[in-house]
Scaffold this motif. Structure first.
Motif, PDB file in Angstrom:
ATOM      1  N   HIS A  33       0.853  -1.188   0.000  1.00  0.00           N
ATOM      2  CA  HIS A  33       0.000   0.000   0.000  1.00  0.00           C
ATOM      3  C   HIS A  33       0.888   1.237   0.000  1.00  0.00           C
ATOM      4  O   HIS A  33       1.878   1.297   0.737  1.00  0.00           O
ATOM      5  N   ALA A  34       0.536   2.219  -0.788  1.00  0.00           N
ATOM      6  CA  ALA A  34       1.212   3.516  -0.765  1.00  0.00           C
ATOM      7  C   ALA A  34       0.279   4.528  -0.120  1.00  0.00           C
ATOM      8  O   ALA A  34      -0.912   4.579  -0.453  1.00  0.00           O
ATOM      9  N   LEU A  35       0.809   5.307   0.819  1.00  0.00           N
ATOM     10  CA  LEU A  35       0.034   6.370   1.458  1.00  0.00           C
ATOM     11  C   LEU A  35       0.699   7.697   1.108  1.00  0.00           C
ATOM     12  O   LEU A  35       1.847   7.935   1.474  1.00  0.00           O
ATOM     13  N   MET A  36      -0.045   8.541   0.391  1.00  0.00           N
ATOM     14  CA  MET A  36       0.495   9.802  -0.085  1.00  0.00           C
ATOM     15  C   MET A  36      -0.382  10.950   0.395  1.00  0.00           C
ATOM     16  O   MET A  36      -1.557  10.759   0.729  1.00  0.00           O
ATOM     17  N   GLY A  37       0.212  12.136   0.429  1.00  0.00           N
ATOM     18  CA  GLY A  37      -0.530  13.305   0.869  1.00  0.00           C
ATOM     19  C   GLY A  37       0.425  14.445   1.134  1.00  0.00           C
ATOM     20  O   GLY A  37       1.630  14.238   1.308  1.00  0.00           O
TER      21      GLY A  37
END
Length: 286
Positions: A33-37
């Motif tokens: 999973h990639a978590l971006m922001g």
């Protein structure tokens, strides 16, 4: 057997400041999973809260690992259950050699009930294991004789995190901006090293601003966080879109959350200004 890290409506505060506003996410072993922001959206807060950092207060929601309450465990118990956090800014520990640190860490994971100083993995077995993993990651054997992160370059510190990941073989690896502060060559080395270690027995959450770390670690799911909540989920193409276009279009698609983000930023700036004024007044009086 598949393990599941399940997060439901998680709320987290630091001091009096709420950061996470209801995060729901499920990660299974074998998934990336990639978590971006954008900065300040709460990405690192999620990782630290799951790892059990005492400054991050859980104010609501749940987090479980295979149905067991993760939030009831201390940080040590979470690590022994297979939760691994790779720090954005790894800690330096002068006087503790890399090899000694890793031998104790591996022993704790293999035997969670062992007491300090007892039941260490046999030295010969550990040296063989360490040498194999260092060769795989292209690390000089001298690396193991140095003090932990003491005098390490940014790239060496991040490769040290990947070496820990290789030896501990966690069920869930939380990588907090592992590409931060690295040049392109160093990111490539770390990214390739990570790609060699991911597989069906590990679930990975890659927290990043960029897609560089995802080049060799294509995510099954990409999540976008704004104002402490996940507002969008997609596949690897979402990460590519964010890299190309930034977060402006995401904010346009979620105007209510974007408005909350702006309000939270204003409040944080006000709090910072108030704290600075108070400190100045106290210093003047002194």
């Amino acid at each position: 057997m598949t393990s599941v890290l399940s997060i439901t409506d998680l709320h987290v505060s630091v001091g009096e400041t709420p950061i996470l506003q209801g995060v729901t996410l499920e990660i299974s072993t074998g998934e990336i999973h990639a978590l971006m922001g954008p900065n300040g959206s709460g990405k690192s807060t999620l990782a630290y809260a799951l790892a059990g950092h005492p400054l991050y207060q859980i104010t609501g929601g749940q987090a479980t690992i295979d149905g067991d309450d993760l939030l009831e465990m201390d940080a040590n118990q979470r690590a022994r259950r297979g939760v691994f956090l790779a720090f954005q800014y790894p800690v330096t520990i002068p006087g503790v050699k890399v090899a000694d640190f890793l031998r104790h860490a591996v022993s704790n994971v293999r035997n969670p009930e062992r007491k300090d100083g007892e039941g260490l993995i046999p030295m010969r077995e550990f040296r063989t294991l360490l040498r194999e993993q260092m060769d795989e990651l292209g690390l000089d054997p001298e690396f193991a004789r140095r003090y932990l992160n003491d005098g390490f370059s940014g790239g060496e510190k991040k490769r040290m995190e990947i070496l820990q990941l290789a030896l501990l073989k966690p069920r869930f690896a939380l990588l907090d901006e592992t590409d931060s502060g690295l040049d392109s060559d160093a990111v490539k080395v770390v990214s390739e090293g990570l790609a060699k270690l991911t597989g069906p027995d590990t679930g990975v959450l890659i927290i990043t601003h960029h897609e560089r770390l995802l080049e060799f670690n294509q995510p099954h799911y990409t999540h976008v966080m704004l104002a402490g909540r996940i507002v969008e989920t997609g596949d690897a193409s979402l990460a590519n879109d964010l890299h190309a276009n930034g977060y402006a279009t995401v904010r346009e698609r979620h105007p209510d959350v974007a408005a909350l983000e702006s309000t939270l930023q204003d409040e944080q700036q006000t709090d910072t200004a108030t704290d600075t004024a108070t400190d100045t007044a106290v210093a003047t009086e002194s």
